[in-house]
Write a protein that holds these residues in place. Structure first.
Motif, mmCIF file in Angstrom:
data_model
loop_
_atom_site.group_PDB
_atom_site.id
_atom_site.type_symbol
_atom_site.label_atom_id
_atom_site.label_comp_id
_atom_site.label_asym_id
_atom_site.label_seq_id
_atom_site.Cartn_x
_atom_site.Cartn_y
_atom_site.Cartn_z
ATOM 1 N N LEU A 60 -76.636 98.664 -71.348
ATOM 2 C CA LEU A 60 -76.422 99.331 -72.625
ATOM 3 C C LEU A 60 -76.201 100.830 -72.427
ATOM 4 N N ILE A 64 -71.974 100.557 -72.596
ATOM 5 C CA ILE A 64 -71.600 100.554 -74.008
ATOM 6 C C ILE A 64 -71.023 101.884 -74.494
ATOM 7 N N ALA A 111 -74.683 93.111 -71.433
ATOM 8 C CA ALA A 111 -74.789 94.075 -72.532
ATOM 9 C C ALA A 111 -73.520 94.109 -73.378
ATOM 10 N N GLN A 114 -72.856 94.091 -77.282
ATOM 11 C CA GLN A 114 -73.148 95.254 -78.111
ATOM 12 C C GLN A 114 -71.907 96.109 -78.374
ATOM 13 N N THR A 335 -75.816 102.463 -78.463
ATOM 14 C CA THR A 335 -76.366 102.491 -77.109
ATOM 15 C C THR A 335 -77.795 103.006 -77.123
ATOM 16 N N MET A 338 -80.081 100.418 -78.872
ATOM 17 C CA MET A 338 -80.290 99.173 -78.155
ATOM 18 C C MET A 338 -80.994 99.378 -76.808
#
Length: 387
Positions: A60, A64, A111, A114, A335, A338
């Motif tokens: 993440l 992300i 990840a 996301q 980001t 999460m």
């Protein structure tokens, strides 16, 4: 200019999010089988779940934010390649150490769902944004819960390694579908990756609502992770049931997952503070039920429905708050949120394993009550500065 979000694309994103995030949770109902396979303790085998969640948190953090800089198609291409190799390595692991390393990489690359949440927010209009986020999040949570059902069944009948081989095949199929069906988004951020990462600190320090939402999410998910990590041990010790039965409990949690779409719509009609209070009280009530249900399957079922419902409603509310305040940096604020969410999950896994080792199920339940009550405490301490 990205195309308008159609229902077919929205549901593809929801299904893809569920299938990929499932990679994180296949191991939880299999922990007993893995422990016996490698002849290690329950506390030691919990490291498989822990490293997976830590890998997810790192994914993440480092993958992300790229959604605000690099085309989603390019990110998917590299990510899926590494993910498939890691799943194959997990299936062939000769020891707990190699499985833990593979699990970290699986978590890191998984990840990618996301990216779909802010993507849904970006492609939808303001009127349908809550619904779009809710549908993608429903897919995510159904994937989390359904993965436990599937892996418990497969592990009990065919061994834990087959589950990882099956995941390799699933990810190969999914990659080619996404390659041809997912809209391509070319983000506008032009600065360096280092500048992109530095901006995470800017948003974290300048947005009190983001910090508070992250803390609420981390505490809630920490409790849920403690529950699922230790449930398999409770099932074997108190009910003489294996991984298959443990996985089946995920079916009841899907009731909570299906509430995501409703939760998204409610966010446009009801004050956020009321929704946060309601969802947190659900979490506390669920842990109270768990505390008195160490020998009651019915009580555990009711508790699972409530804990997943409470978490999902809180999670959707948190994300609506942070996306509405930062439309230019949805991937980056997601980001931050999460990463905190899954660091909470990793800590919950460790604390849950410790509580089980020393205090059994009552210790795990008290831990869940304390984590859930802490959500209310921190929210009402700082809410006037945020929501």
């Amino acid at each position: 200019m990205p195309q308008k979000l159609t229902n077919s694309v929205l549901y593809l994103m929801s299904i893809a999010a569920g299938l990929v995030v499932a990679n994180l949770y296949y191991n939880q109902p299999l922990l007993n089988l893995i422990a016996k396979s490698f002849k290690v303790t329950e506390a030691a085998v919990s490291n498989v779940a822990l490293t997976t969640q830590l890998g997810y948190a790192f994914g993440l953090l480092f993958i992300i934010p790229l959604g605000d800089k690099i085309s989603n198609k390019k990110i998917l291409q590299v990510d899926f390649l590494v993910m498939i190799i890691a799943l194959l390595a997990a299936a062939m692991s000769p020891s707990l150490f190699y499985l833990s390393v593979s699990s970290f990489i699986i978590g890191f690359t998984s990840a990618i769902p996301q990216l779909f949440v802010p993507m849904a927010a970006q492609l939808s209009d303001e009127k349908g944004r809550g619904r779009a986020i809710g549908i993608v999040m429903s897919g995510l949570l159904i994937g989390i819960l359904g993965s436990r059902v599937i892996s418990g069944f497969v592990g009990e009948r065919f061994g834990w390694r087959l589950m990882y081989y099956a995941a390799v095949v699933l990810m190969l199929i999914l990659f080619f579908i996404l390659k041809f069906k997912l809209p391509k988004i070319n983000p506008s951020y032009k600065d360096s990756y280092l500048s992109l990462m530095k901006s995470l600190w800017f948003y974290f320090t300048s947005e009190p609502s983001l910090r508070l939402a992250t803390l609420r999410g981390a505490l809630a998910f920490g409790g849920l992770s403690a529950f699922w990590t230790t449930l398999v041990f409770l099932m074997e010790d108190n009910f003489s049931l294996g991984s298959g039965a443990t996985g089946l409990f995920g079916l009841f949690g899907i009731v909570g997952a299906l509430a995501a779409t409703v939760a998204g719509k409610l966010n446009d009609k009801i004050a956020k503070n009321k929704i946060i209070l309601f969802s947190t009280l659900l979490l506390i009530a669920s842990w109270g039920i768990f505390l008195v249900s160490s020998h009651s399957l019915f009580g555990l079922v009711i508790g699972i429905i409530l804990v997943d419902l409470g978490l999902q409603v809180l999670h959707i509310t948190n994300q609506n708050i942070i996306f509405s305040k930062n439309p230019e940096a949805r991937n980056r604020v997601n980001t931050i949120y999460m990463v905190g969410f899954f660091i909470g999950g990793a800590l919950g896994t460790s604390l849950g394993a410790f509580a089980w080792q020393h205090f059994q199920w009552s210790g795990v339940s008290v831990l869940g009550i304390l984590l859930s009550a802490s959500i209310l405490i921190v929210h009402y301490m700082f809410r006037n500065k945020t929501v």
